[in-house]
Design a protein around this motif. Sequence first.
Motif, PDB file in Angstrom:
ATOM      1  N   GLU A 360       0.832  -1.183   0.000  1.00 22.45           N
ATOM      2  CA  GLU A 360       0.000   0.000   0.000  1.00 22.45           C
ATOM      3  C   GLU A 360       0.874   1.242   0.000  1.00 22.45           C
ATOM      4  OE1 GLU A 360      -2.766  -0.070   3.144  1.00 22.45           O
ATOM      5  OE2 GLU A 360      -3.683  -1.951   2.571  1.00 22.45           O
ATOM      6  N   SER A 365      -4.045   2.524  -3.118  1.00 26.42           N
ATOM      7  CA  SER A 365      -4.113   1.332  -2.282  1.00 26.42           C
ATOM      8  C   SER A 365      -4.561   0.175  -3.163  1.00 26.42           C
ATOM      9  CB  SER A 365      -5.109   1.530  -1.127  1.00 26.42           C
ATOM     10  OG  SER A 365      -5.266   0.317  -0.440  1.00 26.42           O
ATOM     11  N   PHE A 366      -3.623  -0.694  -3.492  1.00 21.11           N
ATOM     12  CA  PHE A 366      -3.960  -1.776  -4.411  1.00 21.11           C
ATOM     13  C   PHE A 366      -4.935  -2.766  -3.776  1.00 21.11           C
ATOM     14  CE2 PHE A 366      -3.178  -5.646  -6.835  1.00 21.11           C
ATOM     15  CZ  PHE A 366      -3.278  -5.137  -8.118  1.00 21.11           C
ATOM     16  N   GLU A 512      -3.765   0.836 -12.103  1.00 17.81           N
ATOM     17  CA  GLU A 512      -3.502   0.885 -10.668  1.00 17.81           C
ATOM     18  C   GLU A 512      -2.367  -0.066 -10.287  1.00 17.81           C
ATOM     19  OE1 GLU A 512      -6.412   0.832 -12.009  1.00 17.81           O
ATOM     20  OE2 GLU A 512      -7.557   2.506 -11.212  1.00 17.81           O
ATOM     21  N   ALA A 516       1.154   1.002  -8.585  1.00 16.95           N
ATOM     22  CA  ALA A 516       1.625   0.402  -7.332  1.00 16.95           C
ATOM     23  C   ALA A 516       2.968  -0.297  -7.530  1.00 16.95           C
ATOM     24  CB  ALA A 516       0.582  -0.577  -6.805  1.00 16.95           C
ATOM     25  N   TRP A 555       1.026 -10.214  -4.020  1.00 17.39           N
ATOM     26  CA  TRP A 555      -0.108  -9.410  -3.580  1.00 17.39           C
ATOM     27  C   TRP A 555      -1.360 -10.276  -3.523  1.00 17.39           C
ATOM     28  CZ3 TRP A 555       0.935  -4.934  -7.564  1.00 17.39           C
ATOM     29  CH2 TRP A 555       2.002  -4.162  -7.095  1.00 17.39           C
TER      30      TRP A 555
END
Length: 598
Positions: A360, A365-366, A512, A516, A555
């Motif tokens: 993050e 904020s993934f 996104e 990130a 992730w």
Amino acid sequence: TDFAPQGEEFYYRVGRLYDAYGVDWYVHLVIDRAYILGSIDDKVAETRERITVAEHKVDTDLSAAQTVLYVCVVAVAVGLTVMSAMFVRILLRPLASLVQEMMWVSEMDLHKTECELSNMEEVREMQVAFRKMKKNLEDFRAYVPTALLNSSNELVVVDPPTGDVALVFTDIVRSTELWERSATGMNTAMEMHNDIMRKALSKHRGYEVKTIGDAFMVAFENPLDALKFCLEVQINLVKQAWPAELCLDPLQGMKVRMGCHIGHTIPEENPLTGRRDYRGTTVSLASRAESKALPGTTCVTEAMMQAVQGSGYGALSPVVEDYGFHELKGIEGKQHLYLMVPSHMSDRLGQSSAKHTAYEVEMVSFRDVCDRSSTSSTSAIGPLNISIVNGAKKTGLTLVKGNATVAVCMMVGARKDSDVFDDCNAMVRAAVEAAAQTDGVLGNVTGQTITVIWNASKPCKLHTTSAMRFASQLKARSSNFMRIGIATGPILYGNIGTHKRRFNTTLGRPIEAATAAAALAAHYSTFCVISDLTTDSDAGRSPAVAPFIRLLDIWADGSPSRLIYVYELLCTKLTKQLEDAWGTISGSDRDIEEHNAA
């Protein structure tokens, strides 16, 4: 009068005289040419003979000296060898005797005759102490478990358990992908994997029911032994030095899912192998539990947890996390499951450590992106809701067929305003040139961030590898102040309002994810990070790409069973490979068609 040469004689005038009578005299020297040349040849032959005699004498003296030297060297070598052998024999013979006694004891041959005590005081004390230990072992042998009396080089064979059986299923994570990456390396890894499994199985008195590909089905009479087996396997898998061509994370090793359940089983004998097999709901539940486990964890049913309640795990000391209730295929009702890992591997659990579950940053904020996408009615395109997709044609956005790759270039580091302007210009110029040379299309340019897209407005079959080439070129131009994130997945692409706009609009989860990833690259002080959002991506799977990437992070993508693998791009290694293939990168000076063909 001058005389002319006659035959073999040569006349040479040497002077002129005047006498008192007024007569002029010419003096000539008459030379016999044959005589002179013959004398010269004789002198040459004599000189050559003297030289030959001298060389022969030197060679003879040198040979004699070499012979003497060789004899001396051989004599010294033989003497040293004999002295060394005698010294080693005197010094090591007592130690060899002690080692022999140790081998007899390790094989439980306690009746073998003891060797003589050594004359060396230190070795004698070691022998006396060891024989005391041997005597104690003989006295307490009746109280030692039979499994411990077997040779350490042999696997303990146990009888198949009956009654309530604890079953364990195992499966290697992404094994098909590893086979495609390197068949030779995976074959070696499978031998190492099977050896770890069977040694742990022998240690904890388990019964190997069967293997299916890379999966094991094993049975235990004691449920605590089953869980100890799972924990020890996970620990040993990390300790192994796996083949480099598989590109496994050295800190994580090969990951294996495991599932455990205990219950009543129906035994049957396999007529072909003669081994015991099992049928029933217990088998199905253990298999389904394995499919629910996170990579590198053991999924344990509630029945299994109750069976080992109050038991001690010794030095293994696991960490157990409540995994909640899950529906299992073919099993009626939801089952309460738990995740178990060794204590030092707690980061593998979905809610334990942010390092391997989500990264993050303040800008994006993934995890939030993934959470929103998991509840969206159009999860295939991430955080976009259905109204945006249906209205895409009105705004000029279309859903790209297949997947596209997005690279987000981010300028990092604090600097003066004047430096920012210069660095931004340099970054844009380098990105434009590199994108043109790799079939990329320049997207949005916002602040200190540039977006480049592949396989969107124009087809690009190897879009991920093209993005990697793009990153390798930028590495040589602006590595000091730039970080790059690359992600692959479905996107919405086009122009908003007018087709004359210079930059295109891109929406979707890869944006996104790439942002990130760029932030993660800045965090780890590396240049480029690739996040693999789809199994269709060639990152991490293609044998051509695997040598140039290294697993950096993992992730969580909404549900714990969906993981996104994040890789570090080894730009220096990739650039060298490209230069070896078609020369040094020279920016816009190289013809684009020649570059693409290369």
